[in-house]
Design an enzyme around this catalytic site. Structure first.
Site, PDB file in Angstrom:
ATOM      1  N   GLU A  73       0.815  -1.210   0.000  1.00  0.00           N
ATOM      2  CA  GLU A  73       0.000   0.000   0.000  1.00  0.00           C
ATOM      3  C   GLU A  73       0.855   1.269   0.000  1.00  0.00           C
ATOM      4  OE1 GLU A  73      -2.309  -1.567   3.309  1.00  0.00           O
ATOM      5  OE2 GLU A  73      -4.039  -1.703   1.984  1.00  0.00           O
ATOM      6  N   HIS A  92      -2.403   3.856   8.157  1.00  0.00           N
ATOM      7  CA  HIS A  92      -3.521   3.144   7.534  1.00  0.00           C
ATOM      8  C   HIS A  92      -3.781   1.896   8.367  1.00  0.00           C
ATOM      9  CE1 HIS A  92      -5.943   0.821   4.862  1.00  0.00           C
ATOM     10  NE2 HIS A  92      -4.981  -0.034   4.574  1.00  0.00           N
ATOM     11  N   HIS A  94      -6.697  -1.498   9.420  1.00  0.00           N
ATOM     12  CA  HIS A  94      -7.896  -2.290   9.144  1.00  0.00           C
ATOM     13  C   HIS A  94      -8.620  -2.460  10.485  1.00  0.00           C
ATOM     14  CE1 HIS A  94      -5.633  -4.408   5.569  1.00  0.00           C
ATOM     15  NE2 HIS A  94      -5.713  -3.089   5.434  1.00  0.00           N
ATOM     16  N   TYR A 119     -13.981  16.408  19.601  1.00  0.00           N
ATOM     17  CA  TYR A 119     -12.639  15.938  19.235  1.00  0.00           C
ATOM     18  C   TYR A 119     -12.620  15.287  17.862  1.00  0.00           C
ATOM     19  CZ  TYR A 119     -10.527  17.485  23.443  1.00  0.00           C
ATOM     20  OH  TYR A 119     -10.050  18.302  24.414  1.00  0.00           O
ATOM     21  N   HIS A 159     -12.526  -1.827   3.541  1.00  0.00           N
ATOM     22  CA  HIS A 159     -11.081  -1.935   3.726  1.00  0.00           C
ATOM     23  C   HIS A 159     -10.622  -1.225   5.018  1.00  0.00           C
ATOM     24  CE1 HIS A 159      -6.930  -1.570   1.529  1.00  0.00           C
ATOM     25  NE2 HIS A 159      -6.803  -1.792   2.810  1.00  0.00           N
TER      26      HIS A 159
HETATM   27 ZN   LIG Z   1      -5.087  -1.952   3.825  1.00  0.00          ZN
END
Ligand SMILES: [Zn+2]
Length: 210
Positions: A73, A92, A94, A119, A159
């Protein structure tokens, strides 16, 4: 922050995110901007056990400069850095609750979470949904690029989230806030809920300009 220090902090944040269940298995990746290129966690690596010395170093065009093979990624991260000159780090994940929200049908794909708390508004603001592409698909990176200039946080459909920050800490804390907000959103589902209104959001933007 010097490169050695950045590597150390990427590993420490990875360990913390993994220990708290934000990055199960080998999911998720963390990157940080260098003067030239980026550092990014290696492919198929567990964020809980990152060796700072083996973190990949990648040029802006995706060439590997040093370290283990980078995350599949990496192009997604590079696209976001290219559009956001002030971004110094990207995370990133999951993470479960964000992934759940990314699988729901949304009427407004430009902003898929309501303003539940101050926030959330301050750290994330708006969260657009990026259509589904297979992991590593270059079209996914291009879809992120199209939103990245206006948004430091996006949610990849089916994702997970991608969040950029002005520092590594900033990016990590913002994605944690996002995950907790996704959890609250799912907890509140089906209940009559009072979200922050437009005037309250404008007031926050004035008090805490990003
Ligand atoms: Zn991912």
């Amino acid at each position: 922050m010097r490169e050695a220090e950045l590597r150390e902090w990427m590993a420490r944040h990875g360990q913390s995110l993994h220990a708290r269940g934000y990055a199960p298995g080998t999911s998720g990746n963390i990157s940080a901007r260098l003067d030239f290129g980026i550092l990014i966690t290696p492919t198929n690596s567990c964020l809980g056990r990152i060796d700072p010395g083996r973190i990949s170093k990648v040029a802006p065009d995706g060439r590997v400069l040093a370290g283990d093979s980078p995350s599949k990624e990496a192009f997604l991260h590079l696209a976001m850095y290219a559009e956001r000159p002030d971004a110094k780090a990207i995370v990133h994940l999951h993470s479960t609750h964000c992934v759940a929200v990314s699988c729901l049908c949304h009427e407004n794909a430009d902003d898929v979470l309501p303003p539940i708390t101050a926030y959330y508004v301050m750290k994330i603001g708006k969260l657009p949904l990026i259509p589904y592409f297979a992991p590593g698909d270059r079209d996914l990176a291009e879809a992120v690029r199209a939103k990245a200039a206006k948004h430091h946080a996006v949610l990849l459909a089916n994702h997970g989230p991608v969040v950029a920050g002005k520092s590594l800490d900033d990016a990590v804390y913002a994605i944690e806030e996002l995950e907790e907000t996704a959890k609250l959103f799912l907890l509140l589902h089906g209940r009559s809920t009072r979200f922050l209104d437009g005037a309250q959001i404008v007031d926050l933007e004035k008090r805490f300009p990003s």
